[in-house]
Design a protein around this motif. Structure first.
Motif, PDB file in Angstrom:
ATOM      1  N   SER A  95     -19.865  29.673 -20.060  1.00 51.44           N
ATOM      2  CA  SER A  95     -18.697  28.873 -20.398  1.00 51.44           C
ATOM      3  C   SER A  95     -17.484  29.212 -19.526  1.00 51.44           C
ATOM      4  CB  SER A  95     -18.330  29.052 -21.884  1.00 51.44           C
ATOM      5  OG  SER A  95     -17.404  28.081 -22.276  1.00 51.44           O
ATOM      6  N   ALA A 155      -3.837  25.178 -17.594  1.00 52.07           N
ATOM      7  CA  ALA A 155      -5.088  25.787 -18.050  1.00 52.07           C
ATOM      8  C   ALA A 155      -5.894  24.696 -18.726  1.00 52.07           C
ATOM      9  CB  ALA A 155      -4.806  26.906 -19.046  1.00 52.07           C
ATOM     10  N   GLY A 156      -7.142  25.009 -19.049  1.00 54.98           N
ATOM     11  CA  GLY A 156      -7.960  24.040 -19.761  1.00 54.98           C
ATOM     12  C   GLY A 156      -7.323  23.667 -21.086  1.00 54.98           C
ATOM     13  N   ALA A 157      -6.959  24.680 -21.853  1.00 62.86           N
ATOM     14  CA  ALA A 157      -6.387  24.422 -23.175  1.00 62.86           C
ATOM     15  C   ALA A 157      -5.066  23.664 -23.059  1.00 62.86           C
ATOM     16  CB  ALA A 157      -6.193  25.742 -23.918  1.00 62.86           C
ATOM     17  N   GLU A 160      -5.935  20.121 -22.591  1.00 62.43           N
ATOM     18  CA  GLU A 160      -6.294  19.513 -23.879  1.00 62.43           C
ATOM     19  C   GLU A 160      -5.032  19.086 -24.610  1.00 62.43           C
ATOM     20  OE1 GLU A 160      -8.811  22.060 -26.287  1.00 62.43           O
ATOM     21  OE2 GLU A 160      -9.869  22.738 -24.489  1.00 62.43           O
ATOM     22  N   HIS A 189     -15.977  23.552 -27.590  1.00 63.82           N
ATOM     23  CA  HIS A 189     -15.323  24.817 -27.283  1.00 63.82           C
ATOM     24  C   HIS A 189     -14.255  25.085 -28.347  1.00 63.82           C
ATOM     25  CE1 HIS A 189     -12.959  27.687 -24.795  1.00 63.82           C
ATOM     26  NE2 HIS A 189     -14.146  27.966 -24.306  1.00 63.82           N
ATOM     27  N   THR A 191     -11.291  25.988 -28.214  1.00 61.81           N
ATOM     28  CA  THR A 191      -9.936  25.495 -27.945  1.00 61.81           C
ATOM     29  C   THR A 191      -9.751  24.063 -28.459  1.00 61.81           C
ATOM     30  OG1 THR A 191     -10.741  24.923 -25.749  1.00 61.81           O
ATOM     31  CG2 THR A 191      -9.426  26.932 -25.931  1.00 61.81           C
ATOM     32  N   THR A 233     -17.139  18.043 -26.031  1.00 66.82           N
ATOM     33  CA  THR A 233     -17.358  18.794 -24.796  1.00 66.82           C
ATOM     34  C   THR A 233     -18.661  18.316 -24.160  1.00 66.82           C
ATOM     35  OG1 THR A 233     -16.277  20.718 -25.794  1.00 66.82           O
ATOM     36  CG2 THR A 233     -17.567  21.116 -23.820  1.00 66.82           C
ATOM     37  N   ASP A 262     -13.781  17.156 -23.258  1.00 68.28           N
ATOM     38  CA  ASP A 262     -13.508  18.469 -22.668  1.00 68.28           C
ATOM     39  C   ASP A 262     -14.362  18.573 -21.411  1.00 68.28           C
ATOM     40  OD1 ASP A 262     -13.708  21.171 -21.931  1.00 68.28           O
ATOM     41  OD2 ASP A 262     -13.293  21.846 -23.970  1.00 68.28           O
ATOM     42  N   ALA A 264     -14.356  20.961 -19.059  1.00 71.49           N
ATOM     43  CA  ALA A 264     -14.391  22.289 -18.433  1.00 71.49           C
ATOM     44  C   ALA A 264     -15.744  22.556 -17.766  1.00 71.49           C
ATOM     45  CB  ALA A 264     -14.084  23.367 -19.459  1.00 71.49           C
ATOM     46  N   ASN A 265     -16.774  21.840 -18.229  1.00 72.44           N
ATOM     47  CA  ASN A 265     -18.106  22.055 -17.655  1.00 72.44           C
ATOM     48  C   ASN A 265     -18.451  21.009 -16.595  1.00 72.44           C
ATOM     49  OD1 ASN A 265     -18.389  24.234 -19.387  1.00 72.44           O
ATOM     50  ND2 ASN A 265     -19.336  22.994 -20.997  1.00 72.44           N
ATOM     51  N   HIS A 284      -9.752  17.005 -19.318  1.00 71.73           N
ATOM     52  CA  HIS A 284      -9.195  18.001 -18.412  1.00 71.73           C
ATOM     53  C   HIS A 284     -10.302  18.550 -17.525  1.00 71.73           C
ATOM     54  CE1 HIS A 284     -10.645  20.844 -21.548  1.00 71.73           C
ATOM     55  NE2 HIS A 284     -10.806  21.661 -20.524  1.00 71.73           N
ATOM     56  N   ASN A 286     -11.155  22.024 -15.363  1.00 71.53           N
ATOM     57  CA  ASN A 286     -10.710  23.399 -15.105  1.00 71.53           C
ATOM     58  C   ASN A 286     -10.911  23.713 -13.626  1.00 71.53           C
ATOM     59  OD1 ASN A 286     -11.067  23.218 -17.974  1.00 71.53           O
ATOM     60  ND2 ASN A 286     -10.941  25.441 -18.043  1.00 71.53           N
ATOM     61  N   HIS A 288      -9.974  26.204 -12.058  1.00 74.37           N
ATOM     62  CA  HIS A 288     -10.321  27.617 -11.890  1.00 74.37           C
ATOM     63  C   HIS A 288     -11.796  27.876 -12.176  1.00 74.37           C
ATOM     64  CE1 HIS A 288      -8.569  26.703 -15.787  1.00 74.37           C
ATOM     65  NE2 HIS A 288      -9.199  27.718 -16.325  1.00 74.37           N
ATOM     66  N   LYS A 289     -12.482  26.973 -12.821  1.00 72.95           N
ATOM     67  CA  LYS A 289     -13.924  27.153 -13.007  1.00 72.95           C
ATOM     68  C   LYS A 289     -14.673  26.326 -11.960  1.00 72.95           C
ATOM     69  CE  LYS A 289     -13.472  27.917 -17.963  1.00 72.95           C
ATOM     70  NZ  LYS A 289     -13.647  27.334 -19.300  1.00 72.95           N
TER      71      LYS A 289
HETATM   72  C1  LIG Z   1     -12.935  27.526 -20.488  1.00 73.69           C
HETATM   73  C2  LIG Z   1     -13.045  26.369 -21.395  1.00 73.69           C
HETATM   74  C3  LIG Z   1     -11.903  25.840 -22.036  1.00 73.69           C
HETATM   75  C4  LIG Z   1     -10.534  26.473 -21.950  1.00 73.69           C
HETATM   76  O1  LIG Z   1     -10.029  26.589 -20.678  1.00 73.69           O
HETATM   77  P1  LIG Z   1      -8.852  27.640 -20.366  1.00 73.69           P
HETATM   78  O2  LIG Z   1      -8.489  27.404 -18.961  1.00 73.69           O
HETATM   79  O3  LIG Z   1      -9.414  28.991 -20.630  1.00 73.69           O
HETATM   80  O4  LIG Z   1      -7.724  27.330 -21.312  1.00 73.69           O
HETATM   81  C5  LIG Z   1     -12.065  24.722 -22.808  1.00 73.69           C
HETATM   82  N1  LIG Z   1     -13.283  24.164 -22.981  1.00 73.69           N
HETATM   83  C6  LIG Z   1     -14.395  24.648 -22.399  1.00 73.69           C
HETATM   84  C7  LIG Z   1     -15.721  23.964 -22.611  1.00 73.69           C
HETATM   85  C8  LIG Z   1     -14.318  25.772 -21.593  1.00 73.69           C
HETATM   86  O5  LIG Z   1     -15.428  26.264 -21.026  1.00 73.69           O
END
Ligand SMILES: *Cc1c(COP(=O)(O)O)cnc(C)c1O
Length: 507
Positions: A95, A155-157, A160, A189, A191, A233, A262, A264-265, A284, A286, A288-289
């Motif tokens: 994650s 940030a991801g959150a 959101e 997730h 968040t 997500t 979400d 992030a993935n 959103h 991420n 950074h990921k």
């Molecule tokens: C990492 C993640 C987040 C939160 O992202 P942050 O940058 O840590 O705030 C939200 N949803 C998923 C699925 C994530 O993997």
């Protein structure tokens, strides 16, 4: 140390067998290393008269540690070695997408015209930086097939929050302010429900089915005129693509609600699936990921949010506007429906540069390959480990991460936590544990595309050895772990409840 035909040690971790203490000295605090009566730099005697301080001038010496340059450098280098990092070993934290940070990105971020500018500089002196943000925004909209984006969330959150505030603003503008419920599947997730609750919404949980994904029928059943949105997500935190996502989007829209995804993935599907084609209203990303900017230990991050046509008018300021030869930064809009401002400036510029560098150096075909390799690597780990580990949702293909539960440890006296600690002794960062909550004793492994077959084979071999060792009753290897780390088991509850954050000089 045994070598194979390539001359490499048969296991990179045999290097761990050297006495860890010699390489990992217990590092005192900076204040304890330095001499408080001296300074690391030569400062001229102060010549000015202190009378204008009205008697408030300092009576004692400033208690700063007088370290020399090499002492300072060594202190921080030693500290950096007290933890596992992506530069030192595989970091399979599910994650979190701990992928390699290409050094090219760092070089780009340090270019003078990026590194040494200030957010309050006149706009005509930072046209290049704005163009860089504009280019990245364009890539992100193309990769997601969406018409609008806000670059400012950090940030991801935070993204959101931005997307859900846009949804709230849209309902308010449509006279639908009474909608006060947000649907959140169990596989979301953490968040997601936190964001909804933070905005004053009630969270209605949607159960996962036996495949670890969301049932459309459960969404329809939970739907009523008070539902404002769903936060889904995808791929979800079980590492699975939501197969009914389009039907879910239709059900949500039919009921007058919005679809927050979400993203992030996104690293699992970029270049292959456009979330805009799946019916999402806000998502959103991420950076950074997905796009390899360095993170962990709390930052830095960047969580741009893409928006559908319906939500675009509610996007926050500032945004970038290209007109003719000039790029402008729009900070205020009269009579607009914008939700307002989320951050002081324009977002995390340093992360934008690194992300754009990642994107441009891969190209669109390379980006697709990144997603494919991330998924291939996760499935490789799954197939290698499934003989000894247990899969909670049957033998289906996974996306970018693979989820195991703790049933393979039943009766061994070893818990998921113990297993994670034993991984530290093997030189790996632990996988994500006890998350997602939908399975018992979860172990979530995300290798990312960065790892070679050699690296994954080495990791899997150690993981299999550990699983077998737990099953034959070698419990101390786990319950005493980590034994080769500078700290053993820390009382994390005490550390969280009573943190010691201030250095106090011993008298
Ligand atoms: C990492 C993640 C987040 C939160 O992202 P942050 O940058 O840590 O705030 C939200 N949803 C998923 C699925 C994530 O993997």
């Amino acid at each position: 140390m045994s070598m194979n035909s390539t001359g490499r040690p048969t296991s990179a971790n045999q290097q761990n067998k050297v006495n860890a203490a010699a390489l990992l000295p217990d590092e005192p605090l900076l204040f304890e290393v330095g001499r408080l009566d001296s300074s690391g730099v030569d400062l001229p005697e102060v010549q000015i008269d202190n009378s204008f301080l009205g008697g408030f001038e300092r009576q004692e010496k400033l208690q700063l540690h007088g370290l020399s340059e090499p002492e300072t450098m060594r202190h921080y280098v030693r500290l950096s070695r007290l933890n596992i990092s992506i530069d030192a070993s595989i970091y399979p934290l599910g994650s979190c997408t701990m992928k390699h940070n290409p050094r090219l990105n760092e070089q780009m971020a340090r270019l003078n015209g990026f590194a040494n500018i200030h957010p309050l500089q006149p706009i005509n002196t930072v046209q290049g930086a704005l163009e860089m943000i504009e280019q990245l925004a364009d890539w992100l909209m193309k990769l997601t097939n969406t018409p609008a984006i806000s670059m400012s969330p950090k940030a991801g959150a935070h993204g959101e929050l931005c997307g859900m505030m846009a949804i709230k603003a849209a309902h308010d503008a449509n006279g639908q302010s009474e909608r006060n419920i947000v649907l959140v599947p169990e596989s979301a997730h953490g968040t997601n429900p936190a964001t909804a609750a933070f905005l004053g919404y009630q969270v209605r949980s949607i159960k996962a089915n036996e495949n670890g994904t969301v049932d459309v029928s459960a969404v329809i059943e939970a739907m009523d005129e008070n539902v404002a949105a769903i936060m889904l997500t995808n791929p979800n935190t079980c590492g699975l693509f939501e197969p009914d996502i389009i039907k879910i989007a239709d059900a949500i829209h039919d009921a007058g609600a919005y679809f927050y995804c979400d993203g992030a993935n996104f690293n699992a599907i970029m270049g292959i699936v456009c979330p805009g084609d799946l019916g999402i209203d806000a998502m959103h990303i991420n950076l950074h990921k997905t796009f390899s900017t360095p993170h962990g230990g709390g930052g830095p991050g960047a969580g741009p949010v893409v928006l559908s046509e319906a939500l675009a008018p509610f996007a926050p300021v500032p945004f970038i506007k290209k007109g003719g030869d000039n790029i402008t930064l729009v900070e205020h809009v009269e009579d607009s429906q914008s939700l307002g401002r989320l951050t002081a400036f324009h977002g995390q510029t340093g992360m934008f540069i690194r992300s754009l560098s990642f994107i441009l150096s891969h190209g669109i075909d390379g980006i697709e390959q990144v997603a494919k390799d991330a998924v291939l690597n996760a499935n490789y780990v799954k197939v290698k480990l499934e003989g000894e580990f247990s899969l909670p949702f049957g033998n289906q293909h996974t996306m970018h991460e693979v989820l195991f539960d703790d049933s393979f440890l039943a009766g061994t006296g070893v818990t998921t936590l113990d297993f994670a600690k034993a991984m530290i002794d093997e030189g790996f960062h632990p996988m994500t544990m006890y998350f997602p909550l939908v399975v018992q004793g979860a172990m979530l492994i995300e290798p990312t595309e960065s790892e070679s077959k050699y690296s994954l084979d080495n990791f899997c071999q150690k993981m299999l050895e550990l699983a077998k060792d737990a099953k034959v009753g070698n419990v101390e290897r786990f319950t005493n772990a980590p034994m080769r780390a500078p700290r053993n088991r820390i009382d994390e509850t005490l550390a969280a409840r009573k943190p010691i954050l201030k250095w106090v000089k011993e008298e």
